[in-house]
Design an enzyme around this catalytic site. Structure first.
Site, short mmCIF file in Angstrom:
data_model
loop_
_atom_site.label_atom_id
_atom_site.label_comp_id
_atom_site.label_asym_id
_atom_site.label_seq_id
_atom_site.Cartn_x
_atom_site.Cartn_y
_atom_site.Cartn_z
N LYS A 189 0.85 -1.20 0.00
CA LYS A 189 0.00 0.00 0.00
C LYS A 189 0.88 1.25 0.00
O LYS A 189 1.53 1.56 1.00
CB LYS A 189 -0.93 0.05 1.21
N GLY A 241 7.18 4.59 7.95
CA GLY A 241 6.34 5.77 8.14
C GLY A 241 6.64 6.40 9.48
O GLY A 241 7.74 6.25 10.02
N GLY A 246 3.67 3.74 13.56
CA GLY A 246 4.44 2.53 13.85
C GLY A 246 4.07 1.94 15.21
O GLY A 246 3.93 0.72 15.37
N GLU A 263 10.31 0.83 10.07
CA GLU A 263 11.30 1.88 9.76
C GLU A 263 10.60 3.20 10.01
O GLU A 263 9.71 3.59 9.24
CB GLU A 263 11.71 1.81 8.29
N CYS A 297 13.63 10.69 6.29
CA CYS A 297 13.67 10.18 7.66
C CYS A 297 15.04 10.41 8.30
O CYS A 297 15.15 10.63 9.49
CB CYS A 297 13.33 8.70 7.67
N GLU A 394 10.63 15.45 15.28
CA GLU A 394 10.83 15.34 13.84
C GLU A 394 9.91 16.33 13.12
O GLU A 394 8.69 16.31 13.33
CB GLU A 394 10.52 13.92 13.36
P1 NAD Z 1 2.58 8.00 8.07
O1 NAD Z 1 2.95 7.12 9.20
O2 NAD Z 1 1.52 9.01 8.27
O3 NAD Z 1 2.10 7.12 6.82
C1 NAD Z 1 2.91 6.11 6.27
C2 NAD Z 1 2.01 5.10 5.60
O4 NAD Z 1 1.21 4.46 6.58
C3 NAD Z 1 1.03 5.70 4.58
O5 NAD Z 1 0.90 4.80 3.51
C4 NAD Z 1 -0.27 5.76 5.38
O6 NAD Z 1 -1.43 5.69 4.58
C5 NAD Z 1 -0.16 4.51 6.24
N1 NAD Z 1 -0.91 4.53 7.50
C6 NAD Z 1 -1.39 5.60 8.18
N2 NAD Z 1 -2.04 5.19 9.30
C7 NAD Z 1 -1.93 3.83 9.32
C8 NAD Z 1 -2.36 2.81 10.24
N3 NAD Z 1 -3.01 3.12 11.37
N4 NAD Z 1 -2.06 1.53 9.96
C9 NAD Z 1 -1.37 1.20 8.85
N5 NAD Z 1 -0.95 2.11 7.93
C10 NAD Z 1 -1.22 3.41 8.18
O7 NAD Z 1 3.94 8.65 7.59
P2 NAD Z 1 4.16 9.69 6.40
O8 NAD Z 1 3.73 11.02 6.90
O9 NAD Z 1 3.58 9.19 5.12
O10 NAD Z 1 5.73 9.62 6.23
C11 NAD Z 1 6.58 10.35 7.00
C12 NAD Z 1 7.20 9.53 8.11
O11 NAD Z 1 7.85 8.38 7.56
C13 NAD Z 1 8.27 10.28 8.84
O12 NAD Z 1 8.12 10.10 10.22
C14 NAD Z 1 9.57 9.63 8.34
O13 NAD Z 1 10.64 9.76 9.24
C15 NAD Z 1 9.15 8.24 8.14
N6 NAD Z 1 10.06 7.54 7.21
C16 NAD Z 1 10.94 6.64 7.72
C17 NAD Z 1 11.85 5.98 6.89
C18 NAD Z 1 12.83 4.99 7.45
O14 NAD Z 1 13.45 4.26 6.65
N7 NAD Z 1 13.02 4.91 8.75
C19 NAD Z 1 11.84 6.25 5.51
C20 NAD Z 1 10.93 7.18 5.02
C21 NAD Z 1 10.04 7.82 5.89
#
Ligand code: NAD
Length: 484
Positions: A189, A241, A246, A263, A297, A394
């Site tokens: 997804k 995310g 997470g 991650e 990230c 962050e």
């Molecule tokens: P987010 O957590 O809001 O969303 C990430 C994904 O999760 C999206 O596809 C979203 O639709 C989905 N999602 C949202 N709620 C969910 C739930 N309850 N259950 C399952 N899936 C759900 O994050 P974002 O705003 O899209 O991305 C930014 C974040 O991602 C930042 O915190 C960044 O640091 C992190 N990130 C980490 C890495 C890494 O490798 N550690 C890499 C890229 C981004």
């Protein structure tokens, strides 16, 4: 138009063409090897954050769609992928890698249109790395017995993979390539604001004649991701995310037999010692925080400078920030593109206000911003305290918080004073300092005299609230295998 800083000669626009890119008015889901309609009727717009124009309409998957996709992945596993010789699986991965290379211009343009990042980054970073991940893991597919000698590596089954918007295609490659190489099937997804390159990857998988059900791609918001990771037919959850999401995923997996890797977020420390090559370090800081508009990230969002060179470094950073070009992401001269969404822009803006309210001193260049779209000037704050929210939380935007230090012990203590632990950078001409810091900094990756260097052979992942598990390299295989 590109907005050239006032103190520079204006650069002629160098726009990447988008004429070759055909987009459907609306997209369905990629399930069981076909593009299919949802069992529901809800769609939403995917917009270009640089213009606020609609690019296409994306399907909001229903719980039934999620179920159909997971069942298709199970069927794909039972009928095709688990029965196939590993060397054959490897051939599919090589094929996908080559097709990504062949279509890289189209994919780079689409990534830039949908996500807002400069074409230079999509073209030179996202696309080559996405192909490299497939090439790298293709090579491992028939060598798992050598990767884990005297053990019996077995695939886990169906992997649910949920990814964010900052590197849409690259994150898909990070997730799909090791899962397939190890014999698992996938339901992916992508993020709601950036689904278009993942859907185009579905076309590439068809072109590669990947057996049906081996990779399924469903779209929608967080509730779709939640339904996917909580589906009982899933054996493994791979999530990239925010830390907040997470944690909810981790709680929902407690007591299940599902394996997981998370991650999550970061608040990296970039550390400059007085003995560093200062110009090189300044360039590394600019790359570390303003690359991809700071929506990374591992962005080097906290800068620690040794006090004796702090003034010099800050002045050089200001000069460099002044010369950054903000504007049309399709222009090859652009350094900073658009912020991915209005929501993210508002979050960044709130943090900038917090920094000011906390008494930090802000610096932003005066470059004009385009009228349409979501834009944020590269921003830096000095006079930042350890307790300040802009130094602790962050932001996920182009905002740098600068602090100073006098001793090695002090900077280690300050850099580690964070709930995160994804990455860090050290700038010095002393090898001994590099070894000392890289062993004492609690971060998954520590770059020395460089920043934001990625390679599929190298594992990547975090400590503490940055998550657990590693992607990339041998470690990336382990996360998708049962090893006895
Ligand atoms: P987010 O957590 O809001 O969303 C990430 C994904 O999760 C999206 O596809 C979203 O639709 C989905 N999602 C949202 N709620 C969910 C739930 N309850 N259950 C399952 N899936 C759900 O994050 P974002 O705003 O899209 O991305 C930014 C974040 O991602 C930042 O915190 C960044 O640091 C992190 N990130 C980490 C890495 C890494 O490798 N550690 C890499 C890229 C981004």
């Amino acid at each position: 138009m590109n907005q050239s800083p006032e103190n520079q000669w204006p650069l002629s626009p160098a726009l990447e063409s988008q004429d070759h890119l055909q987009l459907e008015k609306s997209y369905g889901l990629f399930i069981d090897g076909e593009f299919v309609s949802s069992t529901g009727s809800k769609k939403y717009a995917s917009i270009n954050p640089a213009t606020e124009q609609r690019l296409s309409r994306i399907t909001e998957s229903t719980p039934q769609d999620v179920d159909v996709a997971v069942r298709a992945a199970r069927k794909g596993y039972d009928r095709h992928w688990s029965r196939m010789k590993p060397s054959e699986r490897g051939k599919y991965l090589f094929r996908i890698a080559r097709l990504i290379q062949e279509r890289s211009r189209e994919l780079a343009v689409l990534e830039t249109l949908d996500g807002g990042k400069p074409i230079r980054e999509s073209r030179d970073v996202d696309l080559p790395l996405a192909a490299a991940h497939f090439f790298y893991y293709a090579g491992w597919a028939d060598k798992l017995d050598y990767a884990f000698p005297n053990r019996r590596p077995r695939p886990l089954g169906v992997a649910a993979q949920v990814i964010p918007w900052n590197f849409p295609l690259l994150m898909a490659a990070w997730k799909i390539a090791p899962a397939l190489a190890t014999g698992n099937t996938v339901v992916l997804k992508p993020a709601e604001t950036t689904s278009l390159t993942a859907l185009r990857l579905g076309e590439i998988l068809q072109q590669a004649e990947l057996p049906p059900g081996v990779v399924n791609i469903i779209t929608g918001h967080g509730n779709v991701g939640k339904a996917l990771v909580e589906h009982p037919g899933v054996d493994k959850v791979a999530f990239t995310g925010s830390t907040e999401v997470g944690k909810t995923i981790q709680a929902s997996l407690a007591g299940t037999r599902k394996r997981s890797t998370l991650e999550l977020g970061g608040k990296a420390a970039n550390i400059i010692f007085a003995d560093a090559s200062i110009d090189q370090a300044v360039e590394g800081v600019i790359n570390g925080i303003y690359f991809n508009q700071g929506q990374v990230c591992c962005a080097g969002s906290r800068l620690f400078v040794e006090e004796s060179v702090a003034q010099q470094v800050i002045e050089k950073i200001k000069d460099r920030v002044q010369s950054l070009i903000i504007g049309n992401p399709l222009d090859k001269n652009t350094d900073l593109g658009a912020i991915n969404s209005r929501q993210q822009l508002n979050t960044i803006q709130e943090y900038i206000d917090v920094g000011l309210a906390e008494g930090a001193i802000r610096y932003q260049p005066e470059a004009p911003l385009p009228d349409e779209g979501f834009w944020c000037r590269p921003t830096l704050f000095t006079q930042v305290s350890q307790a300040s929210r802009i130094a602790r939380e962050e932001i996920f935007g182009p905002v740098l918080a600068i602090q100073t230090f006098r001793t090695v012990a002090e900077v280690i203590q300050k850099a580690n004073n964070t709930p995160y632990g994804l990455s860090a950078g050290v700038w010095t001409n002393k090898g001994s300092k590099i070894f000392n810091l890289s062993s004492q900094l609690r971060a998954g990756v520590v770059w020395a005299n460089s920043y934001n260097q990625f390679d599929p052979t190298s594992p990547f992942g975090g400590y503490q609230e940055s998550g657990f598990g590693r992607e990339g390299g041998l470690h990336g295989l382990q996360a998708y295998l049962d090893i006895h």
